[in-house]
Design a protein around this motif. Structure first.
Motif, PDB file in Angstrom:
ATOM      1  N   ALA A   8      19.856  20.755  29.543  1.00 25.54           N
ATOM      2  CA  ALA A   8      20.774  20.244  30.574  1.00 25.54           C
ATOM      3  C   ALA A   8      22.267  20.658  29.850  1.00 25.54           C
ATOM      4  N   HIS A   9      23.190  20.945  30.849  1.00 26.11           N
ATOM      5  CA  HIS A   9      24.363  21.550  30.650  1.00 26.11           C
ATOM      6  C   HIS A   9      25.471  20.854  31.583  1.00 26.11           C
ATOM      7  N   LEU A  10      26.573  20.474  31.216  1.00 21.02           N
ATOM      8  CA  LEU A  10      27.642  20.262  31.953  1.00 21.02           C
ATOM      9  C   LEU A  10      27.939  21.096  32.592  1.00 21.02           C
ATOM     10  N   VAL A  11      28.396  21.215  33.869  1.00 19.98           N
ATOM     11  CA  VAL A  11      28.689  22.319  34.817  1.00 19.98           C
ATOM     12  C   VAL A  11      29.875  21.840  35.462  1.00 19.98           C
ATOM     13  N   MET A  12      31.362  22.527  35.206  1.00 20.23           N
ATOM     14  CA  MET A  12      32.346  22.057  36.023  1.00 20.23           C
ATOM     15  C   MET A  12      32.632  23.072  37.164  1.00 20.23           C
ATOM     16  N   ASP A  13      32.357  24.291  37.072  1.00 20.22           N
ATOM     17  CA  ASP A  13      32.503  25.308  38.031  1.00 20.22           C
ATOM     18  C   ASP A  13      31.603  26.471  37.709  1.00 20.22           C
ATOM     19  N   TYR A  14      31.624  27.583  38.665  1.00 21.23           N
ATOM     20  CA  TYR A  14      30.607  28.681  38.498  1.00 21.23           C
ATOM     21  C   TYR A  14      30.528  29.435  37.083  1.00 21.23           C
ATOM     22  N   ASN A  15      31.951  29.446  36.609  1.00 22.32           N
ATOM     23  CA  ASN A  15      32.115  30.063  35.344  1.00 22.32           C
ATOM     24  C   ASN A  15      30.936  29.316  34.085  1.00 22.32           C
ATOM     25  N   ASP A  16      30.930  28.016  34.136  1.00 24.47           N
ATOM     26  CA  ASP A  16      29.874  27.404  33.158  1.00 24.47           C
ATOM     27  C   ASP A  16      28.599  27.822  33.405  1.00 24.47           C
ATOM     28  N   ILE A  17      27.973  27.975  34.669  1.00 21.69           N
ATOM     29  CA  ILE A  17      26.741  28.473  35.103  1.00 21.69           C
ATOM     30  C   ILE A  17      26.475  29.789  34.648  1.00 21.69           C
ATOM     31  N   ALA A  18      27.413  30.871  34.735  1.00 19.49           N
ATOM     32  CA  ALA A  18      27.771  32.344  34.269  1.00 19.49           C
ATOM     33  C   ALA A  18      27.572  32.403  32.941  1.00 19.49           C
ATOM     34  N   GLU A  19      28.186  31.428  31.891  1.00 20.46           N
ATOM     35  CA  GLU A  19      28.088  31.209  30.493  1.00 20.46           C
ATOM     36  C   GLU A  19      26.633  31.059  29.962  1.00 20.46           C
ATOM     37  N   VAL A  20      26.155  29.862  30.743  1.00 15.50           N
ATOM     38  CA  VAL A  20      24.821  29.397  30.351  1.00 15.50           C
ATOM     39  C   VAL A  20      23.726  30.535  30.497  1.00 15.50           C
ATOM     40  N   MET A  21      24.199  31.392  31.638  1.00 15.42           N
ATOM     41  CA  MET A  21      22.938  32.459  31.993  1.00 15.42           C
ATOM     42  C   MET A  21      23.334  33.617  30.981  1.00 15.42           C
ATOM     43  N   GLY A  22      24.287  33.682  30.019  1.00 17.98           N
ATOM     44  CA  GLY A  22      24.704  34.609  29.222  1.00 17.98           C
ATOM     45  C   GLY A  22      25.690  35.851  29.529  1.00 17.98           C
ATOM     46  N   TYR A  23      26.416  35.273  30.557  1.00 21.25           N
ATOM     47  CA  TYR A  23      27.704  36.089  30.903  1.00 21.25           C
ATOM     48  C   TYR A  23      28.756  35.685  30.335  1.00 21.25           C
ATOM     49  N   ASN A  24      29.448  36.363  29.338  1.00 24.47           N
ATOM     50  CA  ASN A  24      30.568  36.159  28.660  1.00 24.47           C
ATOM     51  C   ASN A  24      31.886  36.142  29.359  1.00 24.47           C
ATOM     52  N   ALA A  25      32.065  37.121  30.207  1.00 21.71           N
ATOM     53  CA  ALA A  25      33.321  37.205  31.001  1.00 21.71           C
ATOM     54  C   ALA A  25      33.384  36.373  32.154  1.00 21.71           C
ATOM     55  N   LYS A  26      34.603  35.651  32.215  1.00 24.90           N
ATOM     56  CA  LYS A  26      34.923  34.858  32.984  1.00 24.90           C
ATOM     57  C   LYS A  26      34.996  35.454  34.353  1.00 24.90           C
ATOM     58  N   ILE A  27      34.462  34.880  35.723  1.00 31.13           N
ATOM     59  CA  ILE A  27      34.309  35.509  36.976  1.00 31.13           C
ATOM     60  C   ILE A  27      35.549  34.871  37.504  1.00 31.13           C
ATOM     61  N   GLU A  28      36.333  35.853  37.926  1.00 32.50           N
ATOM     62  CA  GLU A  28      37.638  35.567  38.574  1.00 32.50           C
ATOM     63  C   GLU A  28      37.502  35.579  40.309  1.00 32.50           C
ATOM     64  N   SER A  29      37.908  34.664  41.058  1.00 31.29           N
ATOM     65  CA  SER A  29      37.975  34.903  42.139  1.00 31.29           C
ATOM     66  C   SER A  29      39.248  34.794  42.829  1.00 31.29           C
ATOM     67  N   THR A  30      39.400  35.299  43.986  1.00 29.41           N
ATOM     68  CA  THR A  30      40.881  35.195  44.557  1.00 29.41           C
ATOM     69  C   THR A  30      40.621  34.681  46.049  1.00 29.41           C
ATOM     70  N   VAL A  31      41.481  33.915  46.501  1.00 29.72           N
ATOM     71  CA  VAL A  31      41.439  33.176  47.911  1.00 29.72           C
ATOM     72  C   VAL A  31      42.234  34.085  48.783  1.00 29.72           C
ATOM     73  N   LEU A  32      41.861  34.354  50.036  1.00 32.29           N
ATOM     74  CA  LEU A  32      42.430  35.011  51.042  1.00 32.29           C
ATOM     75  C   LEU A  32      43.022  33.741  51.911  1.00 32.29           C
ATOM     76  N   LEU A  33      44.094  33.962  52.215  1.00 29.22           N
ATOM     77  CA  LEU A  33      44.814  33.256  53.155  1.00 29.22           C
ATOM     78  C   LEU A  33      45.435  33.547  54.428  1.00 29.22           C
ATOM     79  N   GLU A  34      45.344  32.773  55.514  1.00 30.20           N
ATOM     80  CA  GLU A  34      45.909  33.191  56.756  1.00 30.20           C
ATOM     81  C   GLU A  34      47.483  33.269  56.782  1.00 30.20           C
ATOM     82  N   ASP A  35      48.087  33.868  57.809  1.00 28.57           N
ATOM     83  CA  ASP A  35      49.670  34.055  57.652  1.00 28.57           C
ATOM     84  C   ASP A  35      50.258  32.680  57.537  1.00 28.57           C
ATOM     85  N   ASN A  36      50.036  31.439  58.414  1.00 30.54           N
ATOM     86  CA  ASN A  36      50.506  30.125  58.239  1.00 30.54           C
ATOM     87  C   ASN A  36      50.078  29.705  56.667  1.00 30.54           C
TER      88      ASN A  36
END
Length: 86
Positions: A1-29
């Motif tokens: 069992a692992h404490l998971v706060m976001d998808y980066n925690d899941i990637a770390e448990v699965m053996g991926y060391n690099a942080k997964i960065e995501s960007t958010v797309l915004l509408e004009d307003n």
């Protein structure tokens, strides 16, 4: 069992060391409102003046920005930006 706060925690448990960065797309307003929130906190009335939006137009945008994790309501109708990238 692992404490998971976001998808980066899941990637770390699965053996991926690099942080997964995501960007958010915004509408004009959304971008207009996001840019009007200064570093520090911004009051909803100031955001309305800066963006020329009525309260009924502004509040759904504020809610969308909160859901996307870009801003936080500090209470008293004051909003601050988070560290999430756009």
């Amino acid at each position: 069992a692992h404490l998971v706060m976001d998808y980066n925690d899941i990637a770390e448990v699965m053996g991926y060391n690099a942080k997964i960065e995501s960007t958010v797309l915004l509408e004009d307003n959304e971008m207009l409102v996001y840019k009007s929130i200064v570093n520090g906190s911004s009051i909803i009335d100031d955001i309305m003046v800066d963006t020329n939006l009525k309260i009924f137009e502004l509040m759904p945008i504020i809610t969308a920005l909160e859901i996307k994790g870009l801003i936080i309501n500090e209470g008293g109708n004051q909003y601050i930006k988070t560290t999430k990238k756009i």
